[in-house]
Design a protein around this motif. Structure first.
Motif, PDB file in Angstrom:
ATOM      1  N   ILE A  35       1.175  -1.407  -0.245  1.00 58.24           N
ATOM      2  CA  ILE A  35       0.223  -0.308   0.244  1.00 58.24           C
ATOM      3  C   ILE A  35       1.294   1.427   0.378  1.00 58.24           C
ATOM      4  N   GLU A  41      -5.874   5.811   7.764  1.00 59.31           N
ATOM      5  CA  GLU A  41      -6.121   7.100   8.169  1.00 59.31           C
ATOM      6  C   GLU A  41      -7.563   7.670   8.556  1.00 59.31           C
ATOM      7  N   TYR A  49     -12.522   9.967   1.314  1.00 60.56           N
ATOM      8  CA  TYR A  49     -11.291   9.526   0.763  1.00 60.56           C
ATOM      9  C   TYR A  49     -10.647   9.585  -0.041  1.00 60.56           C
ATOM     10  N   THR A  50      -9.825   9.898  -0.342  1.00 60.82           N
ATOM     11  CA  THR A  50      -9.236  10.683  -1.344  1.00 60.82           C
ATOM     12  C   THR A  50      -8.166   8.858  -0.956  1.00 60.82           C
ATOM     13  N   ASP A  51      -7.915   7.650  -1.999  1.00 59.43           N
ATOM     14  CA  ASP A  51      -7.743   6.983  -2.044  1.00 59.43           C
ATOM     15  C   ASP A  51      -5.869   6.473  -3.134  1.00 59.43           C
ATOM     16  N   GLY A  53      -4.065   3.888  -3.287  1.00 59.37           N
ATOM     17  CA  GLY A  53      -3.572   3.368  -4.071  1.00 59.37           C
ATOM     18  C   GLY A  53      -2.793   2.480  -3.483  1.00 59.37           C
ATOM     19  N   ALA A  70      -8.366  -2.229  -6.103  1.00 60.77           N
ATOM     20  CA  ALA A  70      -9.071  -1.722  -5.345  1.00 60.77           C
ATOM     21  C   ALA A  70     -10.593  -2.403  -3.973  1.00 60.77           C
ATOM     22  N   SER A  72     -13.360  -1.830  -1.382  1.00 62.19           N
ATOM     23  CA  SER A  72     -12.945  -0.462  -0.464  1.00 62.19           C
ATOM     24  C   SER A  72     -14.649  -1.396   0.167  1.00 62.19           C
ATOM     25  N   ILE A  85      -9.861  -1.008   3.670  1.00 62.77           N
ATOM     26  CA  ILE A  85      -9.336  -0.967   2.138  1.00 62.77           C
ATOM     27  C   ILE A  85      -8.266  -2.186   1.397  1.00 62.77           C
ATOM     28  N   TYR A  87      -6.049  -4.441  -1.148  1.00 62.31           N
ATOM     29  CA  TYR A  87      -5.682  -3.803  -2.494  1.00 62.31           C
ATOM     30  C   TYR A  87      -5.547  -5.405  -3.261  1.00 62.31           C
ATOM     31  N   ARG A 102      -6.302  -1.464   4.539  1.00 62.26           N
ATOM     32  CA  ARG A 102      -5.964   0.027   4.895  1.00 62.26           C
ATOM     33  C   ARG A 102      -7.369   0.128   5.876  1.00 62.26           C
ATOM     34  N   VAL A 104      -9.302   2.937   7.964  1.00 58.76           N
ATOM     35  CA  VAL A 104     -10.027   3.777   7.662  1.00 58.76           C
ATOM     36  C   VAL A 104     -10.643   4.537   8.084  1.00 58.76           C
TER      37      VAL A 104
END
Length: 214
Positions: A35, A41, A49-51, A53, A70, A72, A85, A87, A102, A104
């Motif tokens: 990640i 986060e 949320y601005t991922d 990646g 991804a 989510s 999230i 991946y 990840r 959030v």
């Protein structure tokens, strides 16, 4: 006859060796997915949320970042929860690798602190040097005490000196300034938020220092 048997034996050994080499060259390894950014986060609603990646590499295929998907679980209609999230990436052979999760934390300050401030507005103000603005509509418990605070990050509050009219009837002029902090903790899938603001209040002939906290 012996010559033929020797030839057949050599051919057999070559065939076995070829099959063995082909088996050794089969790509059975999954891509490694990493990640980008933080593992945990925070995002303050109504922002989304601005991922940033992730990246992915494979021992045989090299860079397979373009294959990343991804997954989510974020539900913006249900804040004050922790979402994840993850991946996944796939190589040319079909092997799939996955990243760590990840987390959030989606936080709605208005839900958690409406009882302290009347209601809060939170938004981006790109023209201001500090981008995030948090506006109280009942600062320090005074009706109509609309006080703007600025957040250089999601856990620090700065209150520049400002004079406002407080009270619905017979309003009184008061000047406020100060600073504070917001702290977030996970509680299972939910979030516990603590709020602490140290402020100075100046009336016509009185100066008072106090704290807003939950």
């Amino acid at each position: 006859m012996k010559t033929k048997m020797i030839l057949f034996t050599i051919v057999g050994f070559l065939a076995i060796a070829t099959m063995s080499c082909s088996k050794d060259n089969v790509d059975e390894g999954a891509p490694t997915v990493t990640i980008i950014g933080k593992e945990i986060e925070r995002v303050l609603a109504p922002k989304t949320y601005t991922d940033p990646g992730a990246t992915a590499t494979d021992e045989v295929d090299g860079d397979v970042t373009s294959s990343i998907v991804a997954h989510s679980s974020i539900n913006y209609s249900s804040p004050n929860c922790t979402y994840d999230i993850q991946y996944t990436a796939t190589d040319a052979t079909g092997n799939e690798g996955s990243s760590i999760q990840r987390l959030v934390m989606l936080i709605d300050l208005n839900v958690q602190f409406g009882f302290l401030s009347g209601n809060l507005n939170y938004w981006d103000t790109p023209t201001y040097t500090i981008q995030d603005t948090l506006t109280f509509h009942k600062f320090a418990g005074y009706d109509n005490a609309i006080v703007k605070t600025y957040m250089p990050n999601d856990s620090t509050i700065n209150i520049p000196t400002q004079t406002v009219m407080c009270g619905a009837t017979n309003p009184i002029v008061r000047t406020f300034s100060g600073s504070g902090t917001i702290k977030y903790k996970r509680s299972g899938s939910g979030i516990i938020t603590t709020f602490n603001i140290n402020y100075t209040q100046v009336d016509i002939d009185t100066t008072l220092s106090s704290t807003i906290t939950n």
